[in-house]
Design a protein around this motif. Structure first.
Motif, PDB file in Angstrom:
ATOM      1  N   ASN B  89       0.815  -1.224   0.000  1.00 10.41           N
ATOM      2  CA  ASN B  89       0.000   0.000   0.000  1.00 10.41           C
ATOM      3  C   ASN B  89       0.848   1.272   0.000  1.00 10.41           C
ATOM      4  OD1 ASN B  89      -2.346  -1.482   0.105  1.00 10.41           O
ATOM      5  ND2 ASN B  89      -2.351  -1.576   2.325  1.00 10.41           N
ATOM      6  N   GLY B  90       1.845   1.311   0.886  1.00 10.97           N
ATOM      7  CA  GLY B  90       2.616   2.538   1.072  1.00 10.97           C
ATOM      8  C   GLY B  90       3.568   2.831  -0.063  1.00 10.97           C
ATOM      9  N   ILE B  91       4.321   1.802  -0.493  1.00 15.30           N
ATOM     10  CA  ILE B  91       5.378   2.036  -1.478  1.00 15.30           C
ATOM     11  C   ILE B  91       4.890   1.746  -2.894  1.00 15.30           C
ATOM     12  CG2 ILE B  91       7.709   1.368  -2.198  1.00 15.30           C
ATOM     13  CD1 ILE B  91       7.824   2.650   0.486  1.00 15.30           C
ATOM     14  N   ARG B  92       4.370   0.541  -3.113  1.00 16.83           N
ATOM     15  CA  ARG B  92       4.058   0.161  -4.508  1.00 16.83           C
ATOM     16  C   ARG B  92       2.832   0.877  -5.051  1.00 16.83           C
ATOM     17  NH1 ARG B  92       4.306  -6.082  -3.824  1.00 16.83           N
ATOM     18  NH2 ARG B  92       3.375  -6.155  -5.891  1.00 16.83           N
ATOM     19  N   ARG B  93       1.848   1.149  -4.181  1.00 19.43           N
ATOM     20  CA  ARG B  93       0.663   1.869  -4.665  1.00 19.43           C
ATOM     21  C   ARG B  93       0.746   3.369  -4.400  1.00 19.43           C
ATOM     22  NH1 ARG B  93      -4.290  -2.196  -3.082  1.00 19.43           N
ATOM     23  NH2 ARG B  93      -3.395  -4.033  -4.038  1.00 19.43           N
ATOM     24  N   GLY B  94       1.799   3.791  -3.709  1.00 18.53           N
ATOM     25  CA  GLY B  94       2.063   5.220  -3.576  1.00 18.53           C
ATOM     26  C   GLY B  94       1.303   5.954  -2.486  1.00 18.53           C
ATOM     27  N   MET B  95       0.772   5.226  -1.490  1.00 14.96           N
ATOM     28  CA  MET B  95       0.073   5.892  -0.386  1.00 14.96           C
ATOM     29  C   MET B  95       1.005   6.859   0.350  1.00 14.96           C
ATOM     30  SD  MET B  95      -2.794   5.954   1.402  1.00 14.96           S
ATOM     31  CE  MET B  95      -3.755   4.461   1.521  1.00 14.96           C
ATOM     32  N   LEU B  96       2.303   6.538   0.354  1.00 12.23           N
ATOM     33  CA  LEU B  96       3.284   7.379   1.042  1.00 12.23           C
ATOM     34  C   LEU B  96       3.327   8.785   0.435  1.00 12.23           C
ATOM     35  CD1 LEU B  96       5.317   7.144   3.330  1.00 12.23           C
ATOM     36  CD2 LEU B  96       7.031   6.432   1.689  1.00 12.23           C
ATOM     37  N   ASP B  97       3.057   8.892  -0.848  1.00 14.64           N
ATOM     38  CA  ASP B  97       3.030  10.214  -1.490  1.00 14.64           C
ATOM     39  C   ASP B  97       2.015  11.118  -0.799  1.00 14.64           C
ATOM     40  OD1 ASP B  97       4.711   8.942  -3.156  1.00 14.64           O
ATOM     41  OD2 ASP B  97       3.513   9.143  -4.972  1.00 14.64           O
ATOM     42  N   THR B  98       0.854  10.543  -0.475  1.00 12.77           N
ATOM     43  CA  THR B  98      -0.203  11.321   0.196  1.00 12.77           C
ATOM     44  C   THR B  98       0.267  11.778   1.574  1.00 12.77           C
ATOM     45  OG1 THR B  98      -1.637   9.681  -0.822  1.00 12.77           O
ATOM     46  CG2 THR B  98      -2.691  11.249   0.643  1.00 12.77           C
ATOM     47  N   PHE B  99       0.926  10.856   2.296  1.00 13.94           N
ATOM     48  CA  PHE B  99       1.413  11.212   3.637  1.00 13.94           C
ATOM     49  C   PHE B  99       2.425  12.353   3.563  1.00 13.94           C
ATOM     50  CE2 PHE B  99       0.657   6.517   4.874  1.00 13.94           C
ATOM     51  CZ  PHE B  99      -0.663   6.791   5.194  1.00 13.94           C
ATOM     52  N   MET B 100       3.258  12.324   2.544  1.00 14.46           N
ATOM     53  CA  MET B 100       4.331  13.327   2.454  1.00 14.46           C
ATOM     54  C   MET B 100       3.789  14.725   2.167  1.00 14.46           C
ATOM     55  SD  MET B 100       7.191  11.083   0.520  1.00 14.46           S
ATOM     56  CE  MET B 100       8.634  12.013   0.882  1.00 14.46           C
ATOM     57  N   LEU B 101       2.580  14.783   1.651  1.00 17.53           N
ATOM     58  CA  LEU B 101       1.992  16.089   1.347  1.00 17.53           C
ATOM     59  C   LEU B 101       1.212  16.656   2.532  1.00 17.53           C
ATOM     60  CD1 LEU B 101       0.654  15.342  -2.245  1.00 17.53           C
ATOM     61  CD2 LEU B 101       2.599  16.775  -1.635  1.00 17.53           C
ATOM     62  N   GLN B 102       1.065  15.855   3.582  1.00 16.42           N
ATOM     63  CA  GLN B 102       0.262  16.311   4.724  1.00 16.42           C
ATOM     64  C   GLN B 102       1.126  16.968   5.802  1.00 16.42           C
ATOM     65  OE1 GLN B 102      -2.072  12.927   5.910  1.00 16.42           O
ATOM     66  NE2 GLN B 102      -3.186  12.883   3.987  1.00 16.42           N
ATOM     67  N   PRO B 103       0.535  17.928   6.566  1.00  9.97           N
ATOM     68  CA  PRO B 103       1.332  18.696   7.543  1.00  9.97           C
ATOM     69  C   PRO B 103       1.542  17.962   8.866  1.00  9.97           C
ATOM     70  CG  PRO B 103      -0.904  19.532   7.479  1.00  9.97           C
ATOM     71  CD  PRO B 103      -0.852  18.420   6.485  1.00  9.97           C
ATOM     72  N   ALA B 104       2.078  16.770   8.798  1.00  9.95           N
ATOM     73  CA  ALA B 104       2.425  16.019  10.018  1.00  9.95           C
ATOM     74  C   ALA B 104       3.595  15.115   9.655  1.00  9.95           C
ATOM     75  CB  ALA B 104       1.227  15.186  10.469  1.00  9.95           C
TER      76      ALA B 104
END
Lengths: 254, 258
Positions: B89-104
């Motif tokens: 979920n985080g790496i291959r589907r790119g969920m981490l991209d969403t986290f990196m754009l959030q202010p936390a």
């Protein structure tokens, strides 16, 4: 009948090839399946360090567990939830052909991966098997595998009525572990629990084949009859549930 | 403080979502009770055949099982919903991209952002089992030390989860979390039942001894300074290692979505 067997064989071939690309995931399934018997082996080896039956039983149980694993709550129920079973309903073959094909393909891969694990455990615990008991266990293992499939498939059909099929399958897994011989060999259960375990179907899925491999072959024929009786009951119930469930099934979309 | 407020808000939202589906709630509560009864039945069956399992009495084993259930419940509530299937979920589907754009902090969002409050039911049952297993009320110092070792065990659990998730930055197809979950089951029994090579692995490589055995021994036998200090230091080291590995991994991450 021969057409049905051919369809199943073709499906198994296709599924084996499809699953070959996900060997890492299959390995995780195998390890997960092996943990219960391994824990049982460590616990009961600590209780009876000098009894060779414990290690033999649990090494056999490890192999029986990986050879009979069933995941119909994923391979079948998920198709009900996302509606893709509609495609299977339109094809000129029974829906259960694909379910059986997927089941056997996963079992083949898990067996391939489980054998080295069982060998490793067997060498570590100094297990020795006799050919007679291994051969005697084959029919019991086959019926045990059918019984376990029927049981999990029955539970999976709860998906026609509820979204909590994984919880129901989890409950079934708990019962199988407790009364099927994973937590303790049936012979080690306290009196009343042992008597209940001998009647319910769970022992026939796991513990009975393992007991036969471990040399307790005296209950072979009665064990086969007990397994056949439960398979008949489960198969009848499965047909009835399928008919009731499919009448209830609705799907939206083209 | 900001992270605590964020956690409280996220947890409250998860509770609301859980309470909206009451039949599911009842179902899962029932299942937790059945799971707990099965664990207790295991202990009962074993001790019907012996008085001592690797030096542990039946009552002590109930305390161990209860402590393990409390930790498993906290893991299921706060850690698993985030780190389970992270490589996919985080790496291959790119969920981490969403986290990196959030202010936390990204590590917080990826490893502790979501929770499943329903799993806390298991904690309540676990505490009940501990109370059942205790033959006498422990001294306040033992209870405090138990809480400290419990917190340390939870920190190590989180750090192990993060470290395994970090491997996905280098090998995205590697899904070791399931192996960790399987190994986790081994922590619910006295570590002394395992034979030597495995016992060493469970003590030093995957420190599952710390998970339930150390807090239980602390509650039953009272606090020992050396154990407490080494437990807290171990938790601190594993936590720091997880943070460092995460930062190194993030530097390598190039994004999976456009």
């Amino acid at each position: 009948m021969s057409r049905l067997l051919l369809l199943i064989a073709l499906r198994i071939r296709r599924e084996v090839l499809e699953w070959s690309g996900t060997w890492w995931f299959l390995l995780t399934l195998t390890i997960q399946a092996a943990v219960g018997p391994l824990i049982g082996m460590f616990v009961w080896s600590a209780v009876y360090p000098a009894d060779p039956y414990v290690a033999t039983y649990y090494v056999a149980l490890l192999l029986v567990t990986v050879m009979t694993e069933s995941f119909e709550q994923h391979t079948f129920s998920e198709k009900l939830y996302d509606g893709t079973i509609s495609h299977d309903l339109l094809r000129p073959q029974p829906v259960v052909v694909d379910v059986i094909g997927a089941n056997l393909a996963i079992r083949i891969w898990m067996t391939v991966m489980g054998i080295p694990l069982a060998l490793l455990a067997g060498v570590a615990f100094g297990v020795s098997l006799t050919w007679v008991s291994v051969v005697a266990a084959v029919p019991v293992l086959v019926l045990g595998a059918v019984l376990r499939f029927c049981f999990v498939f029955l539970l999976s059909m709860a998906a026609f009525w509820t979204e909590r099929v994984h919880a129901i399958a989890g409950f079934g897994w708990t019962l199988t572990s407790l009364l099927g011989g994973t937590i303790a060999p049936l012979a080690f259960l306290p009196g009343p629990l042992r008597e209940i375990g001998q009647v319910l179907p769970f022992y026939g899925m796991l513990g009975l084949p393992a007991d036969i491999v471990a040399g307790r072959t005296e209950g072979l024929l009665s064990g086969l009859a007990y397994q056949a009786a439960w398979i008949t009951a489960f198969a009848g119930l499965a047909v009835w549930l399928w008919r009731a469930g499919i009448r209830r099934y609705t799907v939206v979309g083209a | 403080m900001k992270l605590l407020r964020l956690s409280a808000a996220g947890f409250a939202r998860s509770v609301q979502a859980t309470l909206a589906f009451r039949v599911n709630l009842l179902f899962d509560v029932g299942l937790s009770i059945i799971g707990m009864v099965a664990s207790l039945a295991t202990v009962f069956i074993v001790y019907a055949r012996t008085d001592s399992l690797a030096g542990w009495t039946e009552a002590e084993t109930y305390v161990l099982i209860g402590t393990f259930q409390v930790l498993s419940s906290l893991k299921s509530t706060f850690i698993d919903p985030n780190l389970a299937w992270f490589p996919d979920n985080g790496i291959r589907r790119g969920m981490l991209d969403t986290f990196m754009l959030q202010p936390a902090p990204t590590l917080y969002l990826a490893s502790l952002g979501k929770s499943t409050p329903l799993s806390l039911v298991q904690s309540v049952l676990g505490l009940g089992v501990i109370a059942f297993g205790l033959t006498e009320l422990p001294a306040p110092a033992a209870i405090v030390a138990w809480l400290v070792t419990l917190a340390a065990a939870l920190t190590v659990t989180w750090a192990m989860g993060v470290l395994l998730a970090c491997l996905a930055f280098w090998a995205p197809r590697l899904q070791l979390e399931v192996f960790y979950s399987s190994a986790w089951q081994l922590g619910g029994y006295p570590t002394d039942i395992y034979r030597r090579p495995l016992r060493l692995v469970l003590t030093y490589l995957l420190p599952l001894t710390l998970i339930a055995t150390v807090p239980t021994s602390t509650l039953l036998d009272g606090p020992r300074v050396l154990v407490l200090v080494s437990t807290v230091v171990g938790a601190g080291v594993s936590c720091s290692l997880a943070v460092v590995c995460w930062r190194l991994g993030l530097r390598r991450y190039t994004g999976a979505t456009s």
